[in-house]
Design a protein around this motif. Structure first.
Motif, PDB file in Angstrom:
ATOM      1  N   ILE A   1      28.414 -25.284  24.514  1.00 48.28           N
ATOM      2  CA  ILE A   1      28.550 -26.335  25.534  1.00 48.28           C
ATOM      3  C   ILE A   1      29.744 -27.231  25.201  1.00 48.28           C
ATOM      4  O   ILE A   1      30.552 -27.588  26.080  1.00 48.28           O
TER       5      ILE A   1
ATOM      6  N   LEU B   1      30.376 -22.979  32.232  1.00 51.10           N
ATOM      7  CA  LEU B   1      29.451 -22.446  31.238  1.00 51.10           C
ATOM      8  C   LEU B   1      28.392 -21.608  31.946  1.00 51.10           C
ATOM      9  O   LEU B   1      27.859 -22.007  32.976  1.00 51.10           O
TER      10      LEU B   1
ATOM     11  N   LEU C   1      24.317 -30.850  27.597  1.00 53.38           N
ATOM     12  CA  LEU C   1      24.534 -30.517  29.004  1.00 53.38           C
ATOM     13  C   LEU C   1      24.740 -31.767  29.848  1.00 53.38           C
ATOM     14  O   LEU C   1      25.485 -31.738  30.832  1.00 53.38           O
TER      15      LEU C   1
ATOM     16  N   TYR D   1      27.844 -25.623  35.311  1.00 52.88           N
ATOM     17  CA  TYR D   1      26.914 -24.898  34.442  1.00 52.88           C
ATOM     18  C   TYR D   1      26.030 -24.018  35.306  1.00 52.88           C
ATOM     19  O   TYR D   1      25.297 -24.500  36.166  1.00 52.88           O
TER      20      TYR D   1
ATOM     21  N   SER E   1      22.962 -21.325  35.148  1.00 49.47           N
ATOM     22  CA  SER E   1      21.880 -20.786  34.332  1.00 49.47           C
ATOM     23  C   SER E   1      21.367 -19.496  34.958  1.00 49.47           C
ATOM     24  O   SER E   1      20.999 -19.478  36.128  1.00 49.47           O
TER      25      SER E   1
ATOM     26  N   GLY F   1      20.567 -25.942  35.110  1.00 45.12           N
ATOM     27  CA  GLY F   1      21.839 -25.526  35.676  1.00 45.12           C
ATOM     28  C   GLY F   1      22.194 -26.252  36.970  1.00 45.12           C
ATOM     29  O   GLY F   1      21.321 -26.699  37.714  1.00 45.12           O
TER      30      GLY F   1
END
Length: 297
Positions: free
Chosen positions: A160, A170, A198, A208, A210, A228
């Motif tokens: 991260i 990410l 995060l 981000y 996920s 996310g």
């Protein structure tokens, strides 16, 4: 008339076995059994159909009969998603030790390494997806059931921080049985540490994504797996905090058959999309492209 019909039955020749043709069976040793080489065939864990392993790998380990998404090793997923020869690994030498002197933990870590071929339950690094850069963290269930210990949490936190420093998106691929009990409070601390990292990334306006795979439970699902900006899951993936049996015993009610599956969670607002494994790479590439276009503006 009927008598004549029955007398005119066709006769079929019987082909003797090789043992019978070779002479006295009593003097012959038992023929060796034909054995299928290990790893040649793979049985689907859902429908039970048996497939050639090589053909299954070509199909990204998705059962062609029922569509069941089988579990992937971390390196297999990296090869599946990232552009060829673009992956650079972070913290490859960082491995778990036995910080609390938990009985048998050190030997289990050695066994898990030999069994899975991995050094830890997560691999982190950066690479390209359709030519677009991203930092990735890929968990693997075949190392200690993907449990999160202090090293897993540290590697993800560092990934991260790399995304923040390099101002890159990410992507974390999660699969886990939860916190690693052999590290007790040290493993539980990783939930707060990864979540705080995060939050810093979110303050920087960075993307981000996920990606939740089967299964994702416990402390991982209660921290970074569900934080996310975009939450994706593979079809049929089971994710949630407590297990089905524990919940049923607690509330004393029968849960739906599809409870905690990705489709169930999508229907109840826990996910943004469910994406088939064959479409996952392209979907991630499109999301990265949209994000990079926004940054240019």
């Amino acid at each position: 008339m009927f008598k004549d019909l029955f007398q005119k039955k066709r006769k079929y020749a019987t082909i003797p076995s090789e043992r019978a043709l070779s002479g006295d069976q009593a003097d012959m040793p038992d023929r060796p059994k034909r054995e299928i080489p290990e790893g040649l065939m793979t049985k689907c864990g859902k429908c039970g159909s048996i497939q050639y392993s090589k053909e299954l790998e070509k199909n990204l380990k998705v059962c062609p009969v029922c569509g069941y998404h089988m579990r992937l090793n971390a390196m297999d997923r990296i090869r599946m998603v990232l552009d060829e020869n673009t992956f650079t690994e972070y913290d490859a030498d960082m491995i778990s030790v036995d910080p609390l002197g938990f009985p048998g933990y050190a030997s289990k870590l050695e066994q898990q390494t030999l069994k899975s071929g991995l050094r830890e339950a997560v691999i982190t690094g950066d690479g390209l997806i359709h030519g677009l850069p991203a930092v990735v963290a890929v968990m693997s269930f075949d190392f200690f059931t993907g449990s999160m210990g202090s090293v897993v949490g540290e590697k993800i936190t560092r990934a991260i921080e790399q995304a923040i420093d390099k101002r890159l998106p990410l992507i974390i691929f999660s699969t886990s049985g939860g916190a690693r009990m052999q590290e007790s409070i040290l493993s539980l601390m990783q939930m707060a540490k990864t979540s705080a990292a995060l939050a810093r990334m979110d303050e920087q306006g960075l993307l981000y994504i996920s990606v939740i795979t089967d299964p994702t439970t416990g402390g991982v699902s209660a921290s970074f797996a569900t934080l996310g900006d975009i939450n994706i899951a593979e079809p049929g993936a089971v994710f949630g905090f407590a297990g089905r049996i524990v919940i049923e015993q607690t509330i004393r009610q029968k849960l739906p058959d599809d409870f905690q599956t990705s489709e169930f969670n999508l229907q109840h607002g826990q996910l943004d999309m469910v994406v088939h494994r064959k479409e996952l790479r392209d979907t991630l590439g499109q999301l990265l492209d949209l994000h990079s276009a926004k940054e240019v503006e």
